[in-house]
Design an enzyme around this catalytic site. Structure first.
Site, mmCIF file in Angstrom:
data_model
loop_
_atom_site.group_PDB
_atom_site.id
_atom_site.type_symbol
_atom_site.label_atom_id
_atom_site.label_comp_id
_atom_site.label_asym_id
_atom_site.label_seq_id
_atom_site.Cartn_x
_atom_site.Cartn_y
_atom_site.Cartn_z
ATOM 1 N N GLU A 47 1.808 119.861 17.975
ATOM 2 C CA GLU A 47 2.348 119.357 18.872
ATOM 3 C C GLU A 47 2.705 120.127 20.344
ATOM 4 O OE1 GLU A 47 3.561 119.125 15.732
ATOM 5 O OE2 GLU A 47 4.752 116.979 15.699
ATOM 6 N N LYS A 219 -16.268 103.554 21.991
ATOM 7 C CA LYS A 219 -17.288 102.325 22.196
ATOM 8 C C LYS A 219 -18.728 102.578 22.807
ATOM 9 C CE LYS A 219 -13.321 99.240 22.574
ATOM 10 N NZ LYS A 219 -11.913 100.020 22.870
ATOM 11 N N ARG A 225 -13.204 107.529 17.234
ATOM 12 C CA ARG A 225 -12.071 106.721 17.486
ATOM 13 C C ARG A 225 -11.092 107.804 18.191
ATOM 14 N NH1 ARG A 225 -11.788 101.842 16.476
ATOM 15 N NH2 ARG A 225 -13.872 101.196 15.292
#
Ligand code: DSN
Length: 429
Positions: A47, A219, A225
């Site tokens: 994080e 894409k 992804r």
């Protein structure tokens, strides 16, 4: 237990290799992207941002994230880049949170005109927490700039999205900029679908015209992804605080620990996109789409074809998707502008060439594929959607079963399996 999963992965590998993958938002990543994605980097919590993490042990992770960020900046020629967003929707949420206060007016292309859920669609966060105004396409299926300008002048949006998911034409970012400037809006491009084409120089770049860019990485860019948020020189000048605002929107605003294996795989794919071979790929994607569109009796200026099926009957999207699937061709049903049937039982299909082009298919292959598509679509004639709404669900179920047993579609599938076997897929033997 693992065996069961690996058997299912093998089944899916067969489908990906021996079918024609024509969903325009899908692609095949390289073996190196797969390697990074399947790496031990998934084990680490990180994080925060490089040099400012909540946990220890992030020295290497920092180097990986910095590398991905540097490649993103280089590829797009922008001063600020973020690579942590899990995917496109959370990235769009982060951008919206960074730019807007709750209830601010946000404008985007209507879903029914080929926009995206996160650009102000009903039931999405973008219309629940913000005041969403949708512009649309006109009768020619192209963005209605006159209507957009009227809406913008009336509603004074804080932010305007320029981005599409089912739009086969090139986008004129300059026109959007002029309208955004007129009403004082922040202009954000969601170029997820066309990023690869932009990198390849076959679609105009939004970089000189917009303030912020969001793109998914999986894409036409052909990465894993994921998503990136980029701030242009113009955007940084307009709001010098924007970097901190986007950081705070990502964490603690929306996300926890970044997916480091995904960040590493994004870096690999950005490195690939910087090579001259990627430009060639992008050019071929667009050439293939233009030929395929022509053969199917329509046009494409991008990677994507939105095909109306009204000549086959009423509400034929589902039927076409099922028939093509039975034949080994994967596409998705889609509404067409001015949808004559129903958003739930639409009248079109959306298909594209990014994945086929990765496999090495060219124009002559597109002609062959168009032939199979047309043959398969003949099988849906007469299967019109019932006008009575209560009959539709059962009708569609029955159509699916019947089409899966259709002998003509089975024959096409055999021909396609023979054809696709010759074209390699990275990561599949
Ligand atoms: N699901 C994506 C697409 O297929 O276009 C958009 O998020």
């Amino acid at each position: 237990m693992a065996l069961k999963v690996f058997k299912l992965i093998a089944e899916e590998a067969y489908r990906q290799k021996y079918g024609l993958e024509m969903i325009p938002s899908e692609n095949y990543v390289s073996e190196n992207v797969l390697k990074a994605l399947g790496s031990i980097l998934t084990n680490k919590y990180s994080e925060g941002f490089p040099g400012r993490r909540y946990y220890g042990g992030n020295e290497v992770i920092d180097k990986i994230e910095n590398y991905a960020v540097d490649l993103a900046k280089k590829l797009f020629g922008v001063p600020v880049a973020f690579v942590q967003s899990y995917s496109g929707s959370p990235a769009n949420m982060a951008v919206t949170m960074a730019v807007c206060e709750p209830k601010d007016v946000v404008m985007g292309l209507a879903l029914s005109s080929g926009g995206h859920l996160t650009h102000g669609a009903h039931l999405n966060f973008s219309s629940i927490f913000y005041k969403a105004i949708n512009y649309t396409v006109g009768d020619d299926w192209k963005i209605d700039f006159e209507g957009l300008e009227k809406l913008a002048t009336k509603h004074k949006p804080k932010m305007i999205w320029v981005g599409t998911t089912a739009y086969p034409f090139k986008l004129d970012y300059k026109k959007f900029r002029a309208i955004a400037d007129k009403v004082g809006a922040v202009l954000v491009a969601d170029c997820s679908h066309i990023t690869g084409l932009i990198i390849g120089g076959v679609h105009p770049s939004p970089v000189p015209f917009v303030d912020i860019i969001m793109t998914t990485t999986h894409k036409t860019l052909r990465g894993p992804r994921g998503a990136m948020i980029l701030v242009t020189d113009r955007g940084l000048k307009k709001d010098p605080e924007i970097k901190g605002k986007i950081e705070r929107a990502i964490i603690p605003g929306i996300q926890g620990g970044p997916h480091n294996h995904q960040t590493a795989a994004i870096a690999v794919s950005l490195g690939e996109a910087l090579k001259p071979s990627f430009k060639k790929y992008a050019v071929q994607v667009a050439k293939n789409a233009a030929v395929l569109a022509k053969e199917l009796g329509t046009v494409s200026e991008t990677h994507l074809i939105l095909l109306s099926l009204t000549k086959y009957g009423y509400g034929m999207g589902y039927q076409a998707q099922f028939a093509l699937e039975a034949a080994g061709i994967t596409v998705n049903k889609n509404t067409i502008p001015g949808e004559p049937a129903s958003p739930f039982y639409p009248s079109g299909i959306r298909l594209g060439t990014p994945a086929l082009t990765t496999r090495g298919m060219k124009e002559k292959d597109m002609i062959k594929i168009a032939g199979w598509i047309k043959r398969a679509l003949e099988e849906i004639r007469g299967l019109d959607l019932p006008k009575e709404q209560d009959k539709r669900k059962d009708f569609i179920k029955e159509v699916k079963v019947n089409l899966s047993k259709n002998k003509n579609l089975e024959q096409i599938r055999k021909e396609i399996e023979q054809f696709t076997g010759r074209f390699p897929v990275p990561g599949i033997k």
